[in-house]
Design a protein around this motif. Structure first.
Motif, PDB file in Angstrom:
ATOM      1  N   ALA A  87      -8.647  12.866  -2.402  1.00 11.58           N
ATOM      2  CA  ALA A  87      -7.290  12.333  -2.614  1.00 11.58           C
ATOM      3  C   ALA A  87      -6.849  11.476  -1.429  1.00 11.58           C
ATOM      4  N   SER A  88      -7.170  11.919  -0.211  1.00 14.55           N
ATOM      5  CA  SER A  88      -6.743  11.146   0.965  1.00 14.55           C
ATOM      6  C   SER A  88      -7.561   9.859   1.091  1.00 14.55           C
ATOM      7  N   ILE A  89      -8.835   9.920   0.723  1.00 13.28           N
ATOM      8  CA  ILE A  89      -9.662   8.708   0.777  1.00 13.28           C
ATOM      9  C   ILE A  89      -9.124   7.672  -0.210  1.00 13.28           C
ATOM     10  N   ARG A  90      -8.823   8.146  -1.427  1.00  9.26           N
ATOM     11  CA  ARG A  90      -8.303   7.233  -2.450  1.00  9.26           C
ATOM     12  C   ARG A  90      -6.987   6.579  -2.019  1.00  9.26           C
ATOM     13  N   LEU A  91      -6.090   7.393  -1.445  1.00  9.74           N
ATOM     14  CA  LEU A  91      -4.799   6.818  -1.044  1.00  9.74           C
ATOM     15  C   LEU A  91      -4.992   5.825   0.100  1.00  9.74           C
ATOM     16  N   ALA A  92      -5.842   6.185   1.057  1.00 10.17           N
ATOM     17  CA  ALA A  92      -6.090   5.264   2.183  1.00 10.17           C
ATOM     18  C   ALA A  92      -6.661   3.943   1.671  1.00 10.17           C
ATOM     19  N   LEU A 100      -4.293  -4.762   8.082  1.00  7.07           N
ATOM     20  CA  LEU A 100      -4.134  -3.382   8.559  1.00  7.07           C
ATOM     21  C   LEU A 100      -5.124  -2.531   7.778  1.00  7.07           C
ATOM     22  N   ASP A 101      -6.300  -2.343   8.366  1.00 12.58           N
ATOM     23  CA  ASP A 101      -7.416  -1.819   7.583  1.00 12.58           C
ATOM     24  C   ASP A 101      -7.866  -0.411   7.982  1.00 12.58           C
ATOM     25  N   ARG A 102      -7.040   0.298   8.775  1.00 11.88           N
ATOM     26  CA  ARG A 102      -7.331   1.696   9.070  1.00 11.88           C
ATOM     27  C   ARG A 102      -6.067   2.533   8.889  1.00 11.88           C
ATOM     28  N   VAL A 103      -6.235   3.771   8.427  1.00  9.68           N
ATOM     29  CA  VAL A 103      -5.105   4.658   8.125  1.00  9.68           C
ATOM     30  C   VAL A 103      -5.258   5.972   8.886  1.00  9.68           C
ATOM     31  N   GLY A 296       1.179  10.449  -3.325  1.00 15.29           N
ATOM     32  CA  GLY A 296       1.285   9.084  -2.806  1.00 15.29           C
ATOM     33  C   GLY A 296       0.612   8.064  -3.720  1.00 15.29           C
ATOM     34  N   ALA A 297      -0.508   8.448  -4.297  1.00 16.34           N
ATOM     35  CA  ALA A 297      -1.217   7.523  -5.189  1.00 16.34           C
ATOM     36  C   ALA A 297      -0.381   7.222  -6.436  1.00 16.34           C
ATOM     37  N   VAL A 298       0.335   8.223  -6.936  1.00 14.68           N
ATOM     38  CA  VAL A 298       1.185   8.000  -8.117  1.00 14.68           C
ATOM     39  C   VAL A 298       2.342   7.058  -7.759  1.00 14.68           C
ATOM     40  N   VAL A 299       2.902   7.245  -6.565  1.00 15.73           N
ATOM     41  CA  VAL A 299       3.990   6.364  -6.123  1.00 15.73           C
ATOM     42  C   VAL A 299       3.490   4.913  -6.074  1.00 15.73           C
ATOM     43  N   LEU A 300       2.328   4.697  -5.468  1.00 18.70           N
ATOM     44  CA  LEU A 300       1.797   3.330  -5.376  1.00 18.70           C
ATOM     45  C   LEU A 300       1.493   2.752  -6.754  1.00 18.70           C
ATOM     46  N   ASP A 301       0.938   3.596  -7.638  1.00 18.17           N
ATOM     47  CA  ASP A 301       0.701   3.146  -9.018  1.00 18.17           C
ATOM     48  C   ASP A 301       1.976   2.604  -9.641  1.00 18.17           C
TER      49      ASP A 301
END
Ligand SMILES: *Cc1c(COP(=O)(O)O)cnc(C)c1O
Length: 407
Positions: A87-92, A100-103, A296-301
């Motif tokens: 989940a964290s990899i997907r959101l990053a 800005l390519d690192r999280v 977080g992924a749902v928010v971005l979606d």
């Protein structure tokens, strides 16, 4: 067993008996929420125009958000950073961009800024630039309550009683381009700035200010940190507020809206900068929590769905226009769904009076400094709900004005 009926008042008294007294909560116990509305324990319904201070981006009980959280919670709730979680990899992967390519994931806005400030100093140090320790911030800023974030927060009232503060921090006037040359030097590790000041009164800097900060940082080799904890993640009608100005930072901090209501913070950085955080330099136990990241992924979606940010801009404009039409405010400012309405000097009351009156009429909003009414509704607020909110706010302002006139 007999249960007493739950009341806002009874619960507020119990809260006072057990909590530290650092908050001043309204006597309102939120029991549940649905879309842009919340309900108190007595069943009263409120239109939420503050979303827990720019946090509940998708409102309350959003089905896809609830589903994603429940699914991830059932799968695994915590992994620590000893291991990875998908989940964290997907959101990053969703958050990174070319520049800005690192999280780095953490849990709150203060923690994100603390991390950004530590990264800036460590970055200078690891390049052999040991005297470059200065952190420059701006009057009226708000960066959080932990020690470095607090020290960067250039408002003396927040510092009172907490000295000694960490060294190396200095302050410039927000919006004052002329002050940058003397204030940002080869001793500056980073400049931290909100693209729009939230807590400081929803203050939008003059055009060109952020670009001037960027240019000065480049001249002296300092890093530029944008604190987008409040303004990021669609709040101002673009994914990030700095996109309005076309100025890109070296580090950006995020929190508030990104988790849709779950505690989640992050910094994004260019990889050359992020490289300073070698193993062992920084960490947090919950960082990259899979449940928060799934949210977080749902928010971005949702934000990236066609038309979503257009609606944020349109409804924001509708709210701002409606507040102007009340005639009570000297200035209504902000962008998208981050709106500050400053009371005219002739108004014999503060913004808290309007907030309390609105609450009694079923609308939740907040202040940004004594004279500024702040709206930061869920980003899903529709035009009809905005109209409902404006009608109630207009009546609330008139009621406070009428009382002021008779007292
Ligand atoms: C709210 C806020 C913070 C602090 O975030 P917390 O999650 O409360 O620590 C930092 N910066 C800005 C711009 C904020 O609005």
């Amino acid at each position: 067993m007999v249960h007493e009926p739950r009341s806002n008042h009874a619960l507020a008294e119990r809260a006072t008996a057990v909590f530290t007294p650092n908050y001043r909560p309204a006597e309102l116990v939120i029991d549940r929420g649905e879309g842009c509305h919340v309900f108190d324990v007595e069943g009263r319904r409120y239109l939420d125009l503050i979303s827990g201070i720019a946090v509940s981006a998708l409102g309350h009980g959003h089905p896809r958000l609830v589903e994603a959280i429940a699914q991830q919670a059932g799968r695994v709730m915590h992994t620590s950073n000893l291991y990875l979680n998908e989940a964290s990899i997907r959101l990053a992967e969703r958050l990174v961009s070319g520049s800005l390519d690192r999280v780095y994931f953490c849990n709150s806005g203060a923690e994100a800024n603390e991390s950004a400030i530590k990264l800036a100093r460590r970055h200078a140090w690891s390049r052999g630039d040991q005297d470059r320790v200065g952190i420059v911030s701006f009057t009226g800023s708000f960066h959080g309550r932990t020690f470095a974030a607090l020290t960067a927060t250039a408002q003396p009232k927040y510092h009172e009683g907490f000295h000694p503060l960490p060294a190396g921090f200095s302050y410039l006037e927000y919006g004052d381009t002329a002050a940058l040359e003397a204030g940002v030097t080869t001793g500056t590790a980073a400049v931290i700035v909100e693209p729009i000041q939230g807590e400081g009164g929803v203050r939008v800097p003059p055009p060109g200010f952020l670009a001037a900060v960027r240019a000065r940082c480049d001249e002296v080799g300092a890093l530029l940190i944008f604190d987008e904890v409040q303004t990021g993640i669609g709040r101002t009608g673009t994914l990030y507020a700095h996109q309005h100005d076309g100025v890109v930072p070296d580090i950006m901090s995020l929190a508030k809206g990104i988790g849709g209501g779950l505690p989640l913070g992050a910094i994004l950085a260019r990889h050359e900068v992020a490289a300073a955080l070698v193993p062992g330099t920084h960490a947090t136990t919950y960082g990259g929590n899979p449940v928060a990241c799934a949210a977080g992924a749902v928010v971005l979606d949702a934000l990236q769905a066609p038309g979503f940010l257009e609606q944020v801009r349109a409804v924001g404009a509708q709210l701002a226009e409606g507040l102007r039409a009340t005639g009570a405010f000297a200035e209504v400012r902000g962008r998208g769904l981050l709106i500050g309405a400053e009371l005219g000097p002739e108004q014999p009351f503060d913004a808290t009076a309007v907030v309390a009156e609105a609450r009694s009429r079923g609308v939740l909003c907040h202040i940004a400094g004594a004279r500024v009414l702040r709206l930061a509704p869920p980003l899903i607020l529709g035009p009809d709900e905005a109209a409902e909110g404006l009608a109630a706010l207009t009546v609330a302002v008139q009621a406070v004005q009428a009382r002021g006139a008779t007292s």
